[in-house]
Design an enzyme around this catalytic site. Sequence first.
Site, PDB file in Angstrom:
ATOM      1  N   GLU A 236     109.736  57.630 -35.300  1.00  0.00           N
ATOM      2  CA  GLU A 236     108.580  57.854 -34.424  1.00  0.00           C
ATOM      3  C   GLU A 236     108.559  59.288 -33.894  1.00  0.00           C
ATOM      4  OE1 GLU A 236     105.030  57.483 -32.859  1.00  0.00           O
ATOM      5  OE2 GLU A 236     105.971  55.966 -34.141  1.00  0.00           O
TER       6      GLU A 236
ATOM      7  N   GLU B  59     103.434  59.690 -25.847  1.00  0.00           N
ATOM      8  CA  GLU B  59     103.253  58.814 -27.008  1.00  0.00           C
ATOM      9  C   GLU B  59     103.499  57.357 -26.635  1.00  0.00           C
ATOM     10  OE1 GLU B  59     102.130  59.845 -29.895  1.00  0.00           O
ATOM     11  OE2 GLU B  59     102.188  61.975 -29.348  1.00  0.00           O
TER      12      GLU B  59
ATOM     13  N   GLU C  98     102.064  64.584 -36.369  1.00  0.00           N
ATOM     14  CA  GLU C  98     100.719  64.454 -35.796  1.00  0.00           C
ATOM     15  C   GLU C  98     100.393  65.628 -34.875  1.00  0.00           C
ATOM     16  OE1 GLU C  98     100.065  60.661 -33.996  1.00  0.00           O
ATOM     17  OE2 GLU C  98     100.218  59.603 -35.908  1.00  0.00           O
TER      18      GLU C  98
END
Length: 120
Positions: A72, A31, A79
């Site tokens: 995050e 990420e 996601e």
Amino acid sequence: MSPFKGQTGLKRIFNAARYSLDGLRAAYIGEAAFRQLVLLNVLMVPLAFWLDVSRAERAVLIAVCLLSLIVELFNSAVEAAIDRISLERHPLSKNAKDMGSAAQLVTLTMIALVWGVVLL
């Protein structure tokens, strides 16, 4: 007890720590947003120690920075789960991903506001 649950006691704690480190590693490797936030934290956390602020203010400055990493991690997890279910476009998938992104936007706004209030 669920047959899908793992060990108990000290073994469980060691396993949980290992899984947590695996998650941090996966987020850092996979990420870009997480890596950017790590860099932001590498800069801002030491800055919080350098600034002439009270201990409570320093703690708040550091806490809001670390909160961005937590948000995050959740955003990336949402996601990944959505992508695991299906890569086809769906309004609910879009909403879930957009809400995760919005959570991070709120966190970054909070960082700016808190640092602004403490420093100004």
